[in-house]
Design a protein around this motif. Structure first.
Motif, short mmCIF file in Angstrom:
data_model
loop_
_atom_site.label_atom_id
_atom_site.label_comp_id
_atom_site.label_asym_id
_atom_site.label_seq_id
_atom_site.Cartn_x
_atom_site.Cartn_y
_atom_site.Cartn_z
N UNK A 168 20.91 56.56 33.33
CA UNK A 168 19.81 56.53 32.36
C UNK A 168 19.37 57.97 32.11
N UNK A 169 19.01 58.27 30.87
CA UNK A 169 18.70 59.65 30.49
C UNK A 169 17.35 59.72 29.76
N UNK B 134 17.00 58.07 41.71
CA UNK B 134 17.15 56.70 41.22
C UNK B 134 18.19 56.59 40.11
N UNK B 135 19.01 57.62 39.97
CA UNK B 135 20.04 57.57 38.93
C UNK B 135 19.52 57.82 37.54
N UNK B 136 18.37 58.49 37.44
CA UNK B 136 17.80 58.83 36.14
C UNK B 136 17.93 60.33 35.92
N UNK B 137 18.49 60.70 34.79
CA UNK B 137 18.71 62.11 34.45
C UNK B 137 17.64 62.57 33.47
N UNK B 138 17.06 63.73 33.74
CA UNK B 138 16.19 64.38 32.77
C UNK B 138 16.99 65.52 32.16
N UNK B 139 17.02 65.55 30.82
CA UNK B 139 17.79 66.57 30.11
C UNK B 139 16.93 67.16 29.01
N UNK B 140 16.71 68.48 29.07
CA UNK B 140 15.91 69.16 28.06
C UNK B 140 16.80 69.71 26.95
N UNK C 259 17.35 56.86 26.90
CA UNK C 259 18.71 56.33 26.72
C UNK C 259 19.09 55.54 27.97
N UNK C 260 19.47 54.27 27.79
CA UNK C 260 19.77 53.45 28.97
C UNK C 260 21.18 53.73 29.49
N UNK C 261 21.58 53.02 30.53
CA UNK C 261 22.84 53.31 31.22
C UNK C 261 24.07 52.98 30.38
N UNK C 262 23.88 52.20 29.32
CA UNK C 262 25.01 51.89 28.43
C UNK C 262 25.14 52.91 27.30
N UNK D 123 13.98 51.90 30.61
CA UNK D 123 15.33 52.19 31.10
C UNK D 123 15.81 51.16 32.11
N UNK D 124 14.90 50.36 32.64
CA UNK D 124 15.28 49.38 33.66
C UNK D 124 15.53 48.01 33.07
N UNK D 125 15.35 47.83 31.75
CA UNK D 125 15.56 46.52 31.12
C UNK D 125 17.05 46.21 31.02
#
Length: 215
Positions: A105-106, A135-141, A187-190, A213-215
């Motif tokens: 997730x981003x 938790x597998x969540x990416x922050x991208x600036x 942006x979700x994991x898909x 992102x968790x839905x």
């Protein structure tokens, strides 16, 4: 003025022809009215179908884009990109692609060093990323059309340690439909965009976005 009286048989024939002509005209008018009404009805049906969301569309939008998180790209796949890494000492060939984070997730935050709301929300983003990075969540600036030195000073001044890239031309942000800064895209994991927030993020707003992102 002289007139001529028609013979009785000719007068009767003429009257009959006139009556038939009137009947044909009435039939033509009736047919025209019926066809016109059918066309209007057909157009009304087509128009209502255009205005009616596809089955499930309302429920999907309400789940993925609650108030404050709707945007032009919500529900679409996030466009991939590759941009130069924005970090002290990063070489000219160092780059990062969105697809590098496939399956994660981003939170994509579009900012600029001179943007005051961007400056105010920066500590919120950094603190939240430190909390959720495991938790597998990416922050991208995504730094938008900025001077590189100013952008690096911004990151250093706010203690930003998550990955940032330089969108010097602005083409990537524009491809995402970004019109104002800051804009944060979830942006979700898909790889689908499930949330979009234009404006300064607060802790509460960012938490709302993360829930998408968790839905």
């Amino acid at each position: 003025m002289s007139t001529e009286t028609l013979p009785a048989n000719e007068s009767t024939a003429l009257a009959s022809e006139l009556a038939q002509a009137r009947r044909r005209r009435r039939r033509s008018i009736a047919i025209f009215v019926i066809v016109s009404l059918l066309n209007v009805a057909l157009l009304a049906v087509l128009w209502s179908q255009l205005l009616t969301p596809a089955p499930g569309q309302n429920s999907t939008n309400s789940q993925t884009a609650p108030a404050g998180f709707s945007g032009p790209m919500v529900g679409k796949m996030a466009p991939d990109f590759r941009l130069p890494l924005l970090a002290p000492g990063a070489g000219s060939h160092s780059s990062v692609a969105l697809s590098d984070f496939k399956g994660q997730a981003i939170v994509l935050n579009v900012w600029q060093s001179s943007c005051e709301p961007c400056q105010r929300e920066a500590p919120v983003l950094q603190a939240t990323w430190q909390r959720v990075q495991g938790q597998g969540i990416v922050f991208l600036g995504l730094d938008f059309q900025d001077n590189r030195n100013d952008a690096l000073s911004f990151l250093q001044g706010h203690g930003i340690t998550y990955t940032n890239v330089s969108d010097s031309s602005g083409a990537t942000a524009i491809s995402y439909g970004v019109a104002n800064l800051p804009t944060t895209i979830f942006i979700d994991r898909t790889g689908k965009i499930v949330g979009w927030h234009e404006g300064e993020l607060t802790v509460q707003l960012l938490e709302q976005g993360l829930k998408l992102l968790s839905h």
